[in-house]
Scaffold this motif. Structure first.
Motif, PDB file in Angstrom:
ATOM      1  N   UNK A   1      10.702  -3.704   7.047  1.00 30.08           N
ATOM      2  CA  UNK A   1       9.311  -4.127   7.219  1.00 30.08           C
ATOM      3  C   UNK A   1       8.404  -3.469   6.183  1.00 30.08           C
ATOM      4  N   UNK A   2       8.643  -2.187   5.959  1.00 32.69           N
ATOM      5  CA  UNK A   2       7.837  -1.499   4.949  1.00 32.69           C
ATOM      6  C   UNK A   2       8.083  -2.092   3.569  1.00 32.69           C
ATOM      7  N   UNK A   3       9.347  -2.407   3.289  1.00 32.81           N
ATOM      8  CA  UNK A   3       9.675  -2.996   1.966  1.00 32.81           C
ATOM      9  C   UNK A   3       8.979  -4.347   1.791  1.00 32.81           C
ATOM     10  N   UNK A   4       9.018  -5.174   2.827  1.00 31.41           N
ATOM     11  CA  UNK A   4       8.363  -6.485   2.752  1.00 31.41           C
ATOM     12  C   UNK A   4       6.855  -6.315   2.538  1.00 31.41           C
ATOM     13  N   UNK A   5       6.273  -5.361   3.268  1.00 29.05           N
ATOM     14  CA  UNK A   5       4.837  -5.118   3.122  1.00 29.05           C
ATOM     15  C   UNK A   5       4.499  -4.653   1.709  1.00 29.05           C
ATOM     16  N   UNK A   6       5.278  -3.671   1.222  1.00 23.96           N
ATOM     17  CA  UNK A   6       4.995  -3.147  -0.108  1.00 23.96           C
ATOM     18  C   UNK A   6       5.203  -4.210  -1.185  1.00 23.96           C
ATOM     19  N   UNK A   7       6.259  -4.950  -1.114  1.00 26.16           N
ATOM     20  CA  UNK A   7       6.524  -5.971  -2.134  1.00 26.16           C
ATOM     21  C   UNK A   7       5.507  -7.105  -2.063  1.00 26.16           C
ATOM     22  N   UNK A   8       5.074  -7.419  -0.845  1.00 22.40           N
ATOM     23  CA  UNK A   8       4.026  -8.427  -0.722  1.00 22.40           C
ATOM     24  C   UNK A   8       2.750  -7.937  -1.386  1.00 22.40           C
ATOM     25  N   UNK A   9       2.465  -6.645  -1.162  1.00 24.87           N
ATOM     26  CA  UNK A   9       1.274  -6.069  -1.803  1.00 24.87           C
ATOM     27  C   UNK A   9       1.386  -6.123  -3.319  1.00 24.87           C
ATOM     28  N   UNK A  10       2.535  -5.716  -3.823  1.00 27.06           N
ATOM     29  CA  UNK A  10       2.732  -5.731  -5.275  1.00 27.06           C
ATOM     30  C   UNK A  10       2.643  -7.150  -5.825  1.00 27.06           C
ATOM     31  N   UNK A  11       3.344  -8.095  -5.189  1.00 26.88           N
ATOM     32  CA  UNK A  11       3.397  -9.463  -5.686  1.00 26.88           C
ATOM     33  C   UNK A  11       2.027 -10.143  -5.620  1.00 26.88           C
ATOM     34  N   UNK A  12       1.351  -9.997  -4.465  1.00 23.39           N
ATOM     35  CA  UNK A  12       0.046 -10.651  -4.310  1.00 23.39           C
ATOM     36  C   UNK A  12      -0.975 -10.058  -5.283  1.00 23.39           C
ATOM     37  N   UNK A  13      -0.979  -8.719  -5.384  1.00 20.54           N
ATOM     38  CA  UNK A  13      -1.931  -8.081  -6.299  1.00 20.54           C
ATOM     39  C   UNK A  13      -1.651  -8.480  -7.740  1.00 20.54           C
TER      40      UNK A  13
END
Length: 432
Positions: A150-162
Motif C-alpha cells: 500500500x505504501x509503495x502504491x501510494x508513493x509511486x502514485x505520488x511520484x507518477x502524478x506529480x
C-alpha cells in the motif's frame, strides 16, 4: 564540441541550451548533497541510521554536480542518459543508510520530472520503472513497515502524478515556446520578404528612372506619343540608321529678319514663343517628328521613326492647320506693328535616317535630296503659301487640290523642279 552542438536544444522541451541543462542538473546534484549534509547534522542517532553511508551519498552527489559544472559544455551528451539511473541509485542508497525510506520521495519526483524533461519518453518511462523498483526494495528491507504494498502504491502514485502534472505543464510551456519561435521565424521571414520587396522596388524605380531619362532624350525631337511608342519598341532598334520614304515639311516666318533687327529682344522672344507653341500643338496633333529648330525655321517629317500610311497627306494637313493658327496670331502681331507671315514647303521621297552629332549632343535626323527639296520649296514660298513637289502633290490629290506654279530653278538643284501650290482650303482632322 562545435557551436552548433553547444546551441542544440534538448529533449521534447526545447527551451534551454545544452550548456544551460548541464549547469542546471549539476546544480541540482550539489543542492541534493548539501541538503543531505544538513540532514546528517540534524538527524539524531536512531536504530538503522548509518551516518557514514549518508555522508557517502552526499559526497557522491556534490562531486557529480561539481564535475558537471567544471566540464560545462564539454560534458558528453551520452552521459546524460546514465545520469537518471545514477541519481536514483544515489538517492536509494542515501535513504537506506538514513534508515527512513520516505525521505527520498521528493528526490524521486525531481528525477522523474527531469527524466521527462531531458530524455526521450522511453528513457523517462524506464527511469520511472527503476524508481518503482527502488521504492519496493526500500520497503522490503526497512523494518517496521506493516503494509509495504500500500505504501509503495501510494508513493509511486505520488511520484507518477506529480511528474506527469509537471511534465504536462512543461509541455504546455514548450508549445508556447514553439509558437513563439515560429512567430519569430515568420517575423524574420516577413522582414526578409519586405527587404526583398524593397530591393525589388529600388530596382523597379531605377528602371523607371532610366525609362524617364530615355523618354526625356526622345522628347527633345519627338511628339510624346511617338516617344512612348519608341520606348515600347526599343530606342536602339528604332533609331538605327536606315532608309525610308518620308514626307518633309519646312516652315519659317517671312519678314522675321527685318522684324528681329528692329524689334526689342523681348518682343522677338515673345513672337517666337507664340510661333513655337503653335508648331508644337500641330506636331502633337499630327504625330510629326521634329527634325530641327533654327531661329524662326522648323523642319518636321512623317513616317519615321513610327510608320504611318499617309505621310504626305499628314504633312499637308499639318501645314494647313499651322497656317490657320499663324494667321490668327498674325492679327495680333499686326496690331503690335509686326509684319510677319508663314511660308512652307513639303516634299515626299526617300531619305537616310539615323543619329548624328557628337558625344554630348546627338540628334535623330533625315538626310537626302527630299530634305533639301523641302527646304528650298520653303525658301520660295511667299507668306501664306504652301509649296509641294510633284510626288507630294500626286500623293495628296485625293484630299486637297493643288495647282502648278511652273518649273522653278531651286538653289542646289541642277534641273528645273516642278512645283505646286495649295490654295486656301481648311485642314481636315487627322484620320478623316
Amino acid at each position: 564540441m562545435t557551436e552548433l552542438e553547444r546551441d542544440e536544444k534538448l529533449g521534447p522541451f526545447e527551451t534551454m541550451t545544452w550548456h544551460q541543462a548541464v549547469r542546471l542538473i549539476g546544480g541540482m546534484f550539489i543542492f541534493s548533497g548539501v541538503v543531505t549534509s544538513i540532514y546528517i547534522v540534524a538527524r539524531p542517532a536512531e536504530p538503522g541510521y548509518r551516518p557514514a553511508g549518508v555522508v557517502l551519498t552526499a559526497v557522491v552527489g556534490v562531486l557529480t554536480g561539481a564535475v558537471m559544472l567544471i566540464l560545462g559544455e564539454r560534458f558528453n551528451r551520452r552521459l546524460f542518459y546514465p545520469l537518471g539511473p545514477a541519481a536514483i541509485l544515489i538517492v536509494t542508497m542515501g535513504q537506506y543508510f538514513a534508515g527512513q525510506w520516505f525521505l527520498g520521495t521528493v528526490f524521486y519526483v525531481w528525477i522523474a520530472i527531469f527524466s521527462f524533461y531531458l530524455h526521450p519518453r522511453r528513457h523517462a518511462i524506464a527511469n520511472l520503472v527503476l524508481i518503482g523498483v527502488a521504492e519496493a526494495w526500500l520497503l522490503a528491507v526497512v523494518d517496521g513497515n506493516e503494509s509495504p504494498v500500500a505504501v509503495w502504491v501510494f508513493l509511486m502514485s505520488t511520484v507518477a502524478v506529480t511528474a506527469g502534472s509537471v511534465s504536462w505543464l512543461i509541455e504546455r510551456v514548450n508549445r508556447l515556446a514553439a509558437l513563439e519561435r515560429k512567430a519569430r521565424r515568420q517575423g524574420e521571414a516577413a522582414s526578409e520578404e519586405i527587404a526583398q520587396l524593397n530591393r525589388t522596388l529600388e530596382t523597379r524605380v531605377q528602371t523607371q528612372v532610366d525609362e524617364l531619362e530615355r523618354l526625356g532624350r526622345l522628347r527633345r525631337f519627338l511628339a510624346p506619343q511617338v516617344a512612348d511608342a519608341l520606348l515600347n519598341s526599343g530606342e536602339e532598334a528604332a533609331l538605327a540608321p536606315h532608309r525610308r520614304e518620308i514626307a518633309v515639311l519646312f516652315c519659317d516666318l517671312r519678314g522675321f529678319t527685318a522684324f528681329s533687327s528692329s524689334a526689342e529682344p523681348e518682343e522677338v522672344l515673345e513672337v517666337l514663343d507664340e510661333f513655337y507653341a503653335a508648331v508644337g500643338d500641330a506636331v502633337h496633333a499630327y504625330e510629326a517628328t521634329i527634325g530641327t529648330f533654327a531661329g524662326d525655321g522648323v523642319m518636321a517629317y512623317f513616317n519615321d521613326p513610327v510608320p504611318c500610311s499617309d505621310p504626305a497627306p499628314r504633312a499637308v494637313e499639318m501645314a494647313l492647320s499651322l497656317r490657320g493658327r499663324v494667321q490668327e496670331l498674325n492679327k495680333r502681331w499686326q496690331i503690335l506693328g509686326h509684319d510677319l507671315g508663314l511660308g512652307m514647303g513639303i516634299a515626299l521621297g526617300f531619305a537616310s535616317l539615323g543619329v548624328v552629332g557628337f558625344e554630348d549632343r546627338r540628334e535623330y535626323t533625315p538626310l537626302g535630296r527630299v530634305v533639301n527639296l523641302a527646304s528650298r520649296l520653303c525658301d520660295e514660298a511667299l507668306a501664306g503659301q504652301i509649296l509641294l513637289d510633284r510626288r507630294a502633290a500626286l500623293a495628296t490629290r485625293e484630299c486637297v487640290e493643288s495647282e502648278s506654279v511652273g518649273d522653278l530653278m531651286l538653289k542646289g538643284f541642277r534641273d528645273l523642279v516642278p512645283v505646286y501650290r495649295i490654295g486656301d482650303v481648311a485642314p481636315r482632322s487627322v484620320g478623316s
